[in-house]
Design a protein around this motif. Sequence first.
Motif, PDB file in Angstrom:
ATOM      1  N   GLN A  13       0.835  -1.202   0.000  1.00  0.00           N
ATOM      2  CA  GLN A  13       0.000   0.000   0.000  1.00  0.00           C
ATOM      3  C   GLN A  13       0.873   1.257   0.000  1.00  0.00           C
ATOM      4  O   GLN A  13       0.606   2.205  -0.745  1.00  0.00           O
ATOM      5  CB  GLN A  13      -0.891  -0.035   1.233  1.00  0.00           C
ATOM      6  CG  GLN A  13      -2.086   0.873   1.123  1.00  0.00           C
ATOM      7  CD  GLN A  13      -2.985   0.747   2.335  1.00  0.00           C
ATOM      8  OE1 GLN A  13      -2.997  -0.282   3.009  1.00  0.00           O
ATOM      9  NE2 GLN A  13      -3.719   1.798   2.611  1.00  0.00           N
ATOM     10  N   LEU A  46       3.925   1.623  -1.056  1.00  0.00           N
ATOM     11  CA  LEU A  46       4.608   1.796  -2.343  1.00  0.00           C
ATOM     12  C   LEU A  46       3.637   2.321  -3.398  1.00  0.00           C
ATOM     13  O   LEU A  46       4.002   3.141  -4.245  1.00  0.00           O
ATOM     14  CB  LEU A  46       5.232   0.475  -2.785  1.00  0.00           C
ATOM     15  CG  LEU A  46       6.276   0.583  -3.884  1.00  0.00           C
ATOM     16  CD1 LEU A  46       7.456   1.403  -3.415  1.00  0.00           C
ATOM     17  CD2 LEU A  46       6.738  -0.784  -4.322  1.00  0.00           C
ATOM     18  N   ALA A  47       2.377   1.826  -3.323  1.00  0.00           N
ATOM     19  CA  ALA A  47       1.387   2.280  -4.300  1.00  0.00           C
ATOM     20  C   ALA A  47       1.047   3.743  -4.094  1.00  0.00           C
ATOM     21  O   ALA A  47       0.758   4.465  -5.045  1.00  0.00           O
ATOM     22  CB  ALA A  47       0.123   1.422  -4.206  1.00  0.00           C
ATOM     23  N   GLU A  48       1.080   4.171  -2.826  1.00  0.00           N
ATOM     24  CA  GLU A  48       0.690   5.556  -2.554  1.00  0.00           C
ATOM     25  C   GLU A  48       1.836   6.534  -2.754  1.00  0.00           C
ATOM     26  O   GLU A  48       1.616   7.731  -2.917  1.00  0.00           O
ATOM     27  CB  GLU A  48       0.154   5.664  -1.129  1.00  0.00           C
ATOM     28  CG  GLU A  48      -1.296   5.231  -1.034  1.00  0.00           C
ATOM     29  CD  GLU A  48      -1.744   5.043   0.390  1.00  0.00           C
ATOM     30  OE1 GLU A  48      -0.961   5.363   1.300  1.00  0.00           O
ATOM     31  OE2 GLU A  48      -2.863   4.561   0.586  1.00  0.00           O
ATOM     32  N   ALA A  49       3.062   6.026  -2.724  1.00  0.00           N
ATOM     33  CA  ALA A  49       4.206   6.904  -2.927  1.00  0.00           C
ATOM     34  C   ALA A  49       4.230   7.329  -4.383  1.00  0.00           C
ATOM     35  O   ALA A  49       4.747   6.631  -5.241  1.00  0.00           O
ATOM     36  CB  ALA A  49       5.499   6.186  -2.557  1.00  0.00           C
ATOM     37  N   ARG A  50       3.619   8.482  -4.681  1.00  0.00           N
ATOM     38  CA  ARG A  50       3.507   8.923  -6.074  1.00  0.00           C
ATOM     39  C   ARG A  50       4.860   9.415  -6.559  1.00  0.00           C
ATOM     40  O   ARG A  50       5.270  10.530  -6.269  1.00  0.00           O
ATOM     41  CB  ARG A  50       2.465  10.021  -6.175  1.00  0.00           C
ATOM     42  CG  ARG A  50       1.059   9.492  -6.056  1.00  0.00           C
ATOM     43  CD  ARG A  50       0.055  10.488  -6.575  1.00  0.00           C
ATOM     44  NE  ARG A  50      -1.283  10.048  -6.233  1.00  0.00           N
ATOM     45  CZ  ARG A  50      -1.845  10.319  -5.067  1.00  0.00           C
ATOM     46  NH1 ARG A  50      -1.200  11.013  -4.176  1.00  0.00           N
ATOM     47  NH2 ARG A  50      -3.052   9.885  -4.804  1.00  0.00           N
TER      48      ARG A  50
END
Lengths: 371, 292
Positions: free
Chosen positions: A108, A110-114
């Motif tokens: 999660q 990593l996915a949110e780290a834009r």
Amino acid sequence: MKPLHSGYLSLLLSLLMTGVALTQPLQQTATDILWTVHSPAMMIGMTLLAAALYAIWSPLALFHSAVFTFLTALAGLQLLRLGALAQPAAGYWLLVLSLALLAQLTVQRLAEARLAHLPQGAVAALFGGWLLYFWQLLVTVFAVPQVLLPTPLAILQAIMDNAGLLAGDFVQTVLKSVVIGYLLGSGLGILTGILIERFPFLQRGLLPLANLTSTIPLVGVAPIAVMWFGFDWPSKAAVIVLVTFFPALVSTLAGLQATGKLEQELMYSYAASPRLTLLALRLPAAMPFIFNALKVNSTLALISAIVAEFFGSPTAGLGFRISAEAARMHMPVVWAAIVVASLVGSGLYALLVRLERRVTFWHPAIRGHHR
Amino acid sequence: MNTETFRQHVLPVSVIVLAAILFWYCLTIGLNAPGAIARVLPKNGHWGYGDFVLTTLNMARPVLPAPHQILLDIWHSLTQWSLSSPRNLLLHTWVTASAALTGFSMGVVLGLLLAVCIVHSQTLDKALLPWIVASQTVPVLAIAPIVLIILGSLGITGLLPKAVIAMYLCFFPVTVAMVQGLRSPQKLEMELLHTYATGKLDTFWLLRLPASLPFLFPAFRVAIASGLVGTMVAELPTGAQAGLGARLLTGSYYGNTIQIWSALVMASLLGLLLTALVSLLERIVMRTRRTV
């Protein structure tokens, strides 16, 4: 930056569970595994605690989520090295649950780290890695019989042990049946499409029928192909030719009609011959359609070869390996053959995508991609 | 039917179909000729062209059966045997169709659920969707024997394992198309609903779901076709007693070509029928949508 972003509930739960786990026995009968400073269980617990605490106070950036992932993975590796316990007890399960929560959080985060420079598919790769990890862990802990589900490591072992065998299967199925059938079938389909384009009558008669074939299980001709062309690769190639012909034909026809009226009139005003129009305008314009068919066909060809080998083949080939070893309950080998087939499938696809980029560099979808 | 549609559609298609049938008959004569001369026709050579052609078209075990032989075989199996007899092709078709339809429904439900989750969760979108897309490039049917063995050792046999494999093939296209469809509403439309302070649930029902329908039905057509192939392949390694795939396999074991061909024809008809059903459903759904 605000340190607490998302999933703080999972983090707190994970902290709580790791804390409780440190007071619980790891094994039901064990007296040997104690919570001493040097015991592996203590190490795992401490690493998990460190990971969770780090995640609570770390900001949402690539570096910090990488450290968090690294700590979690470290705990995971230690947990894996603990091996199959005879009777895992409460402490063990709490550690596993805590690890699962943290693993979910790493994905999660990593996915949110834009981030622009995060390679495409990194999140998916991490997710896949965790999936494989828990597959390995749970299958080992629950002592699932190999017949039902081998562990990923056992499959990897099977691939290495049977490398020669699988290489032979690869040559038989891919290099002989698939490549020859695919090239013949797709090539014939494209050629027929180009030829038929000149004859509207033929086109109107053939197109509806060719469209209908997509709803027909054409793979079923495999037993007939085996009777006609024998057990070896020609019968598989024949099935592949039949299966790949119609998608190539339909897409080529659709592609050749995709040119706009404006461009056609331009060519007409140049007094271009039909052949020149075809080469300079219509064929390039049809390329995206043709490549779509080629991509669909690459999967179809592989599937058809494997299914056709279920009906009879020489003692080599991926489909033969799968059905024969499944009958002998050598499941790791079966999985190994499937892994090889999947790698070949995605490899072919990736190759076609690269080729498409080269050929249709002018297409807006591709140009937009590089921007 | 006016003359224009006749000239533009019916005539070309019928000419091609007739040509194909004629070609088939020629091929039948050619391919069966060696067998007919060697085994059926009198050895002394007292036979004319008429005998020769008739023999090649009516062999008991032809290399390639003539179309009328296949149709006769299907007709006999439908009329001369009761519906519960394993010699009736309708029974096998029904066995395959029921498994394919069960798998299709399961696959559609799974695919829709996954798509809704993916659209509403950024994590799943980045972590799961690439795998679903990548799995389309992989020969998923190869996994069929494994699924059969795992489910078989859990005591699940019969219709369900086949349906699971069909489901496995069905849900990929549905998920991918549904994700695309649910994301298809324009920014303007989304912002309009946002100004109405519409919740996620209402946005889904009012905007996203209707907008996804045009994407959904083509995916259904792809899904049901591949689900049918999956079901038939699933009938191969189990040595299933019934089903079109089993008919193909027993036909190929005993060298009974007519049986293989009639099973193939029935499978094709089933595929056409299932796709037609999906198209019918599409027409009904889309019609109500337009009138609203």
